[in-house]
Design an enzyme around this catalytic site. Structure first.
Site, short mmCIF file in Angstrom:
data_model
loop_
_atom_site.label_atom_id
_atom_site.label_comp_id
_atom_site.label_asym_id
_atom_site.label_seq_id
_atom_site.Cartn_x
_atom_site.Cartn_y
_atom_site.Cartn_z
N PHE B 122 -16.63 -63.39 21.25
CA PHE B 122 -17.59 -64.48 21.25
C PHE B 122 -18.99 -63.89 21.31
CE2 PHE B 122 -17.74 -69.12 21.87
CZ PHE B 122 -16.49 -69.45 21.40
N GLN B 242 -30.28 -75.69 24.48
CA GLN B 242 -29.68 -74.82 23.47
C GLN B 242 -29.41 -75.55 22.15
OE1 GLN B 242 -25.46 -73.08 23.88
NE2 GLN B 242 -26.84 -71.33 23.98
N HIS B 244 -27.14 -74.99 19.11
CA HIS B 244 -26.01 -74.19 18.63
C HIS B 244 -26.22 -73.94 17.15
CE1 HIS B 244 -21.96 -72.94 17.61
NE2 HIS B 244 -21.62 -72.96 18.87
N LEU B 254 -19.88 -79.90 16.12
CA LEU B 254 -19.82 -78.48 16.44
C LEU B 254 -18.75 -77.74 15.63
CD1 LEU B 254 -20.82 -76.29 18.44
CD2 LEU B 254 -18.89 -76.93 19.89
N GLU B 257 -18.24 -71.18 17.75
CA GLU B 257 -18.60 -69.77 17.59
C GLU B 257 -17.35 -68.92 17.41
OE1 GLU B 257 -21.78 -68.98 20.34
OE2 GLU B 257 -20.93 -67.01 20.73
N ARG B 288 -26.81 -67.29 20.85
CA ARG B 288 -27.02 -68.50 20.04
C ARG B 288 -28.49 -68.73 19.69
NH1 ARG B 288 -22.64 -72.44 23.10
NH2 ARG B 288 -20.83 -71.48 22.13
N HIS B 369 -27.27 -78.89 21.54
CA HIS B 369 -25.93 -78.65 22.08
C HIS B 369 -25.82 -78.71 23.59
CE1 HIS B 369 -21.86 -77.21 22.00
NE2 HIS B 369 -22.15 -76.09 22.63
N ARG B 411 -27.69 -70.06 27.18
CA ARG B 411 -26.32 -69.90 27.65
C ARG B 411 -25.48 -69.14 26.64
NH1 ARG B 411 -21.71 -72.38 26.57
NH2 ARG B 411 -22.46 -74.35 25.68
#
Lengths: 260, 612
Positions: B122, B242, B244, B254, B257, B288, B369, B411
């Protein structure tokens, strides 16, 4: 672009003009074939009539809030696109939306979900294994094959599309219904779980799996493409045999039979 | 008045709320979980890719050594050094045990060949302090959040936790400096209920619906955060929201990732794998904020697909395998593998775009996000109300609505799920201890008077502007002006625009539904009021921070300013009345220093330039 007539089943117990449920039509201009029924319901609610009541949250088919009967079939409003309902898409279409059947209607498209969740709770829908944990505190092992065995039923989002598409459930609300059986299947066929006998005993009762007449309404109703009828069938077989051992998947039948 | 008296009130039934409820209940407290949604509808269920934990399970031929301290390092670096390092350490260390506990609760994780929990790569998760990418994200296909939500709800049923489903919490009650409960509306009857407790934990989620393109559910309207903010609790680090990098074009849905974790790559209109330019080391698996800015820059340079504002995300096996070969990796994937590992994202693309990601690339753009900021807490999930870490007795928060802060300015993927199990659990445990010795503090007089008056006002509105129209304008305003990149001009425009919308909300709102049962017309207006309050404090906090850090990227202040701004923003709202205020005043406190305790012992944790 498509012109849509949305025919919606309305009911509001506070409405003194209309004591009974009734149909109401709304016209929507310039819809796109990729619009979801949820988008159109939102347009009605936001642009024409704020009193329209519906549940919705994620809007992409994972939270299970907006199960409805759309053109006579149970679907999630957020996963029902115009282009999926009509092929090819004509210039104007009529879409009928009503609450799912078999549960009391509270207002418009909102039904009382409590009887549904009560059936869910009846099947012990939680993992049970009181054996000591691995001494090192790590995970219980499970083979990829054992994990795959119940993968399909882990996808359930409890939207009630299956249960409220089931004629047996319509006829008898005491029947636990497909969704509760799917949830039980998820544990019964999990190699780590230890309460198979208890769950099978619950589902062997008269309002358990035997109310299923294999009508298959539940399977196409599932927005998660779970093979609901098959899951019920596997539970029936496990009850009859008194074990989950040796119950094979449909995909394996040819192989097994030709080898025997 | 309908009053319910319990030891512990949990507001929200997503992962953090359910974990807290479970532990408070196991610890002997009487618990009421109060949520506007049925628990299984909560947005935790939409989390896809995985939950990070340094299990170090061997993946294929890769021995995959991993340690919590590496996870803490990645979290701190990912946060652009704004995370409190003591909290990041707790997160990383307790993640291991928390994930194993989820497995013990029956969560059906995917498995390795040995039968252990399967892990995938990730963004920003590395081995040995950034040396190479690590397999850390424990997953159940691409529905990890769904399985966490289901498992925790199942365990709560097993433990006999009491749920108040479809009770919408609209106000928090504070008396003599102590939190004593909440007021909620039973959506079915429209009746107000007062919940009187020794401890109240807010696990009420984020507010992504402030923006136009968002991965967030319609329900993500920050109700809990807005309620406590009005009652004098500060909001911390609101400027950090954030985006994304990979939302479905226009829809914002979404795309995990995990797609890139499984080898997927981003390409521009020229077919160029552009992340090689922006993050030469980890490429598509950079943090991100870095990837979202890269997409924005590509679009700005005219490299978007068809010159428009999106790029392609490519998970076609032939593409992935070509880059695996190029990188000298032995791993190869095929169609069946993609179907098995990413079934839901294939379904989303096929359903909503008519695009099959196995044969064609997915059109993606950054999507609003996750709120890094929120209700400030310490590592025990206790709400802290100033720069001196003063605890508000009886008030707790966990999950997205809280700001511990483990995520700082950005994050890392998977860390939201870690956050909610780790700090939800800590909150539940601490509440169980707290209520053993704490006494009930009285409810304030006329506990529900003010909130009832506000709802009566909304219900009677006969203006000309529908809540939907205002919400739409707010979302466009935030997308255009408080997005991936900001400047003083855009943020000022946002603040002014939001004030106008607020004024219209007060003076010209139109509501159709005058009834009580499931009056979702009024509830949507109420949710808009919450969003307007949170959008405004976001813009005000952002305008005040004159640097670029993590998700807060200012074109007029492109550099990070550690000398002056290694601090958390605490924003207080000062208004003559709670609701419908034309222009609240904000007091911004910049005295809360970031905890650098790991850096004190290990120079690798000291703030430095962030390169991926």
């Amino acid at each position: 672009m498509v012109d849509v007539t949305l025919r919606i089943r309305r009911y509001n117990p506070e409405d003194t003009q209309n004591r009974k449920p009734y149909w109401q039509e709304f016209s929507l201009k310039d819809c796109h074939p990729s619009d979801r029924v949820l988008d159109m319901l939102h347009r009605v609610k936001w642009e024409q009539d704020g009193t329209l009541a519906l549940r919705r949250s994620c809007a992409h088919g994972v939270c299970g809030s907006d199960a409805m009967r759309i053109n006579g079939r149970n679907m999630l409003a957020c996963k029902a696109l115009i282009r999926d309902l009509f092929s090819p898409v004509p210039d104007s279409v009529k879409i009928q939306v009503e609450p799912i059947l078999g549960l009391p209607v509270l207002k418009d498209l909102i039904v009382d979900m409590e009887p549904f969740f009560a059936h869910y709770r009846e099947v012990m829908p939680y993992f049970i294994n009181d054996d000591p944990l691995p001494a090192n505190g790590r995970e219980r092992f499970q083979t990829q094959e054992d994990r795959e065995r119940f993968d399909d039923t882990t996808k359930c989002i409890l939207c009630a599309c299956c249960t409220t598409a089931c004629p047996s459930f319509w006829a008898n609300g005491q029947y636990v219904g497909p969704a509760a059986i799917v949830q039980a299947h998820r544990f019964i066929f999990d190699s780590r779980d230890k309460a198979t006998a208890e769950r099978l005993a619950i589902l062997a009762e008269p309002n358990g799996v035997w109310r299923c007449r294999t009508i298959f309404n539940c399977t196409p109703a599932c927005p998660r493409e779970i093979e609901v009828t098959r899951a019920i069938g596997e539970v029936k077989l496990a009850i009859q045999r008194g074990t989950t051992e040796g119950i094979i998947k449909v995909t394996e039948i040819k192989e097994v039979v030709s080898n025997s | 008045m309908n009053t319910h008296k319990v030891d512990a009130i949990i507001v929200g039934a997503g992962g953090a709320g359910l974990m807290a409820a479970l532990y408070a209940s196991k610890g002997g407290a009487t618990v009421a979980v109060v949520s506007k949604l049925y628990p299984t509808r909560s947005h935790t269920g939409a989390a896809q890719g995985g939950i990070g934990a340094a299990l170090g399970n061997k993946i294929g031929d890769d021995p995959n050594p991993d340690k919590p301290i590496y996870h803490a390092y990645d979290t701190v670096k990912g946060s652009d050094y704004l995370a409190d390092q003591n909290a990041a350490k707790v997160l990383a260390e307790e993640a291991v045990d928390a994930v194993l506990e989820l497995e013990h609760m029956g969560l059906p994780f995917d498995r390795t060949l040995e039968g252990k929990i399967s892990q995938r790569r990730f963004g920003g998760h590395t081995q040995n302090f950034g040396e190479k990418l690590v397999y850390r994200a424990c997953h159940a296909a691409d529905r990890t959040g769904h399985m966490i939500l289901q498992t925790l709800y199942q365990q709560c049923i097993k433990a006999g936790v009491r749920f108040y489903d479809e009770y919408h919490v609209v106000d928090v009650l504070i008396n003599n400096g102590t939190c004593v409960g909440v007021v909620a509306i039973d959506l079915n009857s429209g009746e107000f209920h007062t919940f009187h407790g020794k401890a109240t934990l807010f696990a009420s989620g984020g507010w992504g619906r402030c923006w136009q393109v968002t991965s967030n559910a319609h329900s993500m309207t920050g109700d809990g955060a807005a309620a406590v903010f009005r009652r004098g609790i500060p909001m911390q680090d609101m400027e950090f929201f954030q985006f994304h990098p990979t939302g479905i074009f226009k829809l914002g849905i979404l795309i995990t990732e995990g797609v890139r974790g499984e080898g997927g790559i981003l390409v521009n209109r020229h077919g160029e794998r552009f992340m090689e330019k922006y993050a030469p080391h980890v490429k598509d698996l950079a943090s991100r904020d870095v990837v979202s800015r890269a997409i924005y820059n590509e679009v700005k340079a005219g490299n978007g697909i068809q010159g428009r504002d999106y790029v392609y995300l490519d998970i076609r096996p032939e593409t992935v395998n070509r880059y695996f070969a190029e990188a000298g990796e032995s791993k190869r994937i095929d169609r069946e593998y993609v179907e098995k590992k990413l079934p839901d994202i294939l379904d989303f693309c096929r359903t909503y775009l008519g695009v099959d990601p196995v044969v064609e690339p997915m059109p993606v753009q950054p999507t609003a996000h996750y709120a890094m900021g929120g209700i400030p807490t310490n590592v025990n999930a206790e709400v802290v109300i100033d720069a001196n870490w003063t605890v508000m007795p009886g008030m707790y928060a966990a999950g997205e609505t809280a700001c511990v802060s483990v995520h700082g300015a950005n994050r890392l993927g998977t860390n939201s799920l870690v956050d909610l199990v780790v700090f939800g659990r800590r909150g539940g445990k601490n509440i169980a201890e707290f209520v053993k010795s704490a006494h009930f503090t009285d409810l304030p007089a006329d506990a529900d008077k003010e909130i009832k008056a506000e709802f009566e006002r909304i219900r009677a509105c006969k203006g000309k502007t529908r809540a939907y129209t205002l919400r739409d304008r707010m979302q466009k305003l935030m997308n255009d002006n408080v997005g991936v990149y900001r400047t003083a001009e855009t943020m000022q425009a946002a603040v002014e625009g939001l004030r106008e919308l607020r004024e219209t909300f007060i003076k010209d709102l139109h509501v159709d539904d005058r009834g009580k049962r499931f009056n979702t017309d009024v509830m949507e207006a109420w949710e808009l009021e919450n969003l307007l309050d949170l959008a405004e404090v976001t813009a005000v906090s952002a305008l005040n921070r004159r640097e670029s850090r993590g998700a807060h990227s200012r074109e007029d202040f492109p550099k990070r300013d550690d000398a002056n701004l290694l601090v958390h923003t605490l924003a207080y709202r000062e208004a003559p009345s709670l609701y419908g205020v034309a222009a609240p005043e904000y007091k911004l406190n910049m005295d809360k220093k970031v905890d650098l305790s790991l850096a004190a012992d290990d120079p690798r944790f000291a703030p430095k330039e962030r390169v991926y």
